[in-house]
Motif scaffolding. Structure first.
Motif, PDB file in Angstrom:
ATOM      1  N   UNK A  59     -59.047  36.311 -34.116  1.00  0.00           N
ATOM      2  CA  UNK A  59     -59.629  35.998 -35.015  1.00  0.00           C
ATOM      3  C   UNK A  59     -60.193  34.631 -34.595  1.00  0.00           C
ATOM      4  N   UNK A  60     -61.113  34.216 -34.978  1.00  0.00           N
ATOM      5  CA  UNK A  60     -61.218  32.202 -34.809  1.00  0.00           C
ATOM      6  C   UNK A  60     -60.454  31.456 -36.282  1.00  0.00           C
ATOM      7  N   UNK A  61     -60.290  32.354 -37.273  1.00  0.00           N
ATOM      8  CA  UNK A  61     -60.156  31.676 -38.895  1.00  0.00           C
ATOM      9  C   UNK A  61     -58.411  31.677 -38.618  1.00  0.00           C
ATOM     10  N   UNK A  62     -57.349  32.877 -38.327  1.00  0.00           N
ATOM     11  CA  UNK A  62     -55.988  32.886 -38.187  1.00  0.00           C
ATOM     12  C   UNK A  62     -55.289  33.226 -36.843  1.00  0.00           C
ATOM     13  N   UNK A  63     -56.611  33.351 -36.019  1.00  0.00           N
ATOM     14  CA  UNK A  63     -56.042  34.153 -34.534  1.00  0.00           C
ATOM     15  C   UNK A  63     -55.252  34.568 -34.091  1.00  0.00           C
ATOM     16  N   UNK A  64     -54.922  35.813 -34.912  1.00  0.00           N
ATOM     17  CA  UNK A  64     -54.251  37.229 -34.258  1.00  0.00           C
ATOM     18  C   UNK A  64     -54.921  37.922 -33.619  1.00  0.00           C
ATOM     19  N   UNK A  65     -54.335  38.694 -32.903  1.00  0.00           N
ATOM     20  CA  UNK A  65     -54.428  39.332 -31.848  1.00  0.00           C
ATOM     21  C   UNK A  65     -56.076  40.468 -31.729  1.00  0.00           C
ATOM     22  N   UNK A  66     -55.981  41.026 -30.432  1.00  0.00           N
ATOM     23  CA  UNK A  66     -57.367  41.631 -30.317  1.00  0.00           C
ATOM     24  C   UNK A  66     -56.882  42.975 -31.237  1.00  0.00           C
ATOM     25  N   UNK A  67     -55.283  43.298 -31.203  1.00  0.00           N
ATOM     26  CA  UNK A  67     -54.651  44.224 -32.138  1.00  0.00           C
ATOM     27  C   UNK A  67     -54.806  45.043 -33.563  1.00  0.00           C
ATOM     28  N   UNK A  68     -55.396  43.398 -34.191  1.00  0.00           N
ATOM     29  CA  UNK A  68     -55.771  42.859 -35.634  1.00  0.00           C
ATOM     30  C   UNK A  68     -57.461  43.029 -35.659  1.00  0.00           C
ATOM     31  N   UNK A  69     -58.123  43.129 -35.182  1.00  0.00           N
ATOM     32  CA  UNK A  69     -59.672  43.344 -35.101  1.00  0.00           C
ATOM     33  C   UNK A  69     -59.730  45.004 -35.242  1.00  0.00           C
ATOM     34  N   UNK A  70     -61.151  44.471 -35.417  1.00  0.00           N
ATOM     35  CA  UNK A  70     -62.157  45.936 -36.371  1.00  0.00           C
ATOM     36  C   UNK A  70     -63.525  45.995 -36.018  1.00  0.00           C
ATOM     37  N   UNK A  71     -63.857  46.643 -35.005  1.00  0.00           N
ATOM     38  CA  UNK A  71     -65.167  46.547 -35.032  1.00  0.00           C
ATOM     39  C   UNK A  71     -66.547  47.812 -36.448  1.00  0.00           C
ATOM     40  N   UNK A  72     -67.215  46.955 -36.805  1.00  0.00           N
ATOM     41  CA  UNK A  72     -67.775  47.911 -37.505  1.00  0.00           C
ATOM     42  C   UNK A  72     -68.934  48.020 -36.799  1.00  0.00           C
ATOM     43  N   UNK A  73     -69.873  48.755 -37.161  1.00  0.00           N
ATOM     44  CA  UNK A  73     -70.886  49.153 -36.175  1.00  0.00           C
ATOM     45  C   UNK A  73     -72.447  49.024 -37.216  1.00  0.00           C
ATOM     46  N   UNK A  74     -72.199  47.751 -37.702  1.00  0.00           N
ATOM     47  CA  UNK A  74     -73.290  47.435 -38.590  1.00  0.00           C
ATOM     48  C   UNK A  74     -73.802  45.462 -38.190  1.00  0.00           C
ATOM     49  N   UNK A  75     -74.956  45.403 -38.513  1.00  0.00           N
ATOM     50  CA  UNK A  75     -75.414  43.869 -37.942  1.00  0.00           C
ATOM     51  C   UNK A  75     -74.665  43.313 -39.015  1.00  0.00           C
ATOM     52  N   UNK A  76     -74.191  41.941 -38.471  1.00  0.00           N
ATOM     53  CA  UNK A  76     -73.555  41.554 -39.529  1.00  0.00           C
ATOM     54  C   UNK A  76     -74.089  40.680 -40.662  1.00  0.00           C
ATOM     55  N   UNK A  77     -76.164  40.498 -40.279  1.00  0.00           N
ATOM     56  CA  UNK A  77     -76.383  40.083 -41.819  1.00  0.00           C
ATOM     57  C   UNK A  77     -76.725  40.847 -42.423  1.00  0.00           C
ATOM     58  N   UNK A  78     -76.817  42.104 -42.047  1.00  0.00           N
ATOM     59  CA  UNK A  78     -77.120  43.223 -43.055  1.00  0.00           C
ATOM     60  C   UNK A  78     -75.697  43.588 -43.817  1.00  0.00           C
ATOM     61  N   UNK A  79     -74.838  43.144 -43.207  1.00  0.00           N
ATOM     62  CA  UNK A  79     -73.431  43.491 -43.586  1.00  0.00           C
ATOM     63  C   UNK A  79     -73.497  42.411 -44.868  1.00  0.00           C
ATOM     64  N   UNK A  80     -73.332  40.790 -44.387  1.00  0.00           N
ATOM     65  CA  UNK A  80     -73.381  39.709 -45.103  1.00  0.00           C
ATOM     66  C   UNK A  80     -74.434  39.363 -46.707  1.00  0.00           C
TER      67      UNK A  80
END
Length: 87
Positions: A59-80
């Motif tokens: 995570x670029x914010x808290x530096x949590x490792x890979x096991x704490x990241x989840x990919x969501x199959x939606x475009x970031x612009x649409x999500x925001x």
């Protein structure tokens, strides 16, 4: 002629096993709930040493490792855009 067909079959197999050019989506950190554009880094069976700009291993914010990241199959612009409309 046979060689050409065999090569084409190998190229097709390589493309099926290659995940390098999968879509960039939205990643959520399960520790700090930060969302960001990217992909969770995954090793490609074909291109083992290749990484891309949006491949994230922490995570670029808290530096949590890979096991704490989840990919969501939606475009970031649409999500925001969807999240901004709900707030």
């Amino acid at each position: 002629m046979f060689k050409k067909q065999k090569v084409n079959q190998e190229v097709a197999k390589d493309k099926a096993d290659c995940i390098c050019y999968r879509n960039v989506g939205t990643v959520i950190c399960l520790v700090c709930d930060q969302t960001f554009k990217g992909r969770v880094i995954k090793p490609c069976k074909i291109h083992k040493n290749l990484t891309f700009l949006y491949d994230r291993s922490s995570c670029p914010t808290c530096r949590a490792d890979l096991s704490n990241l989840k990919e969501i199959p939606i475009d970031f612009k649409d999500f925001m855009a969807n999240n901004n409309n709900n707030n």
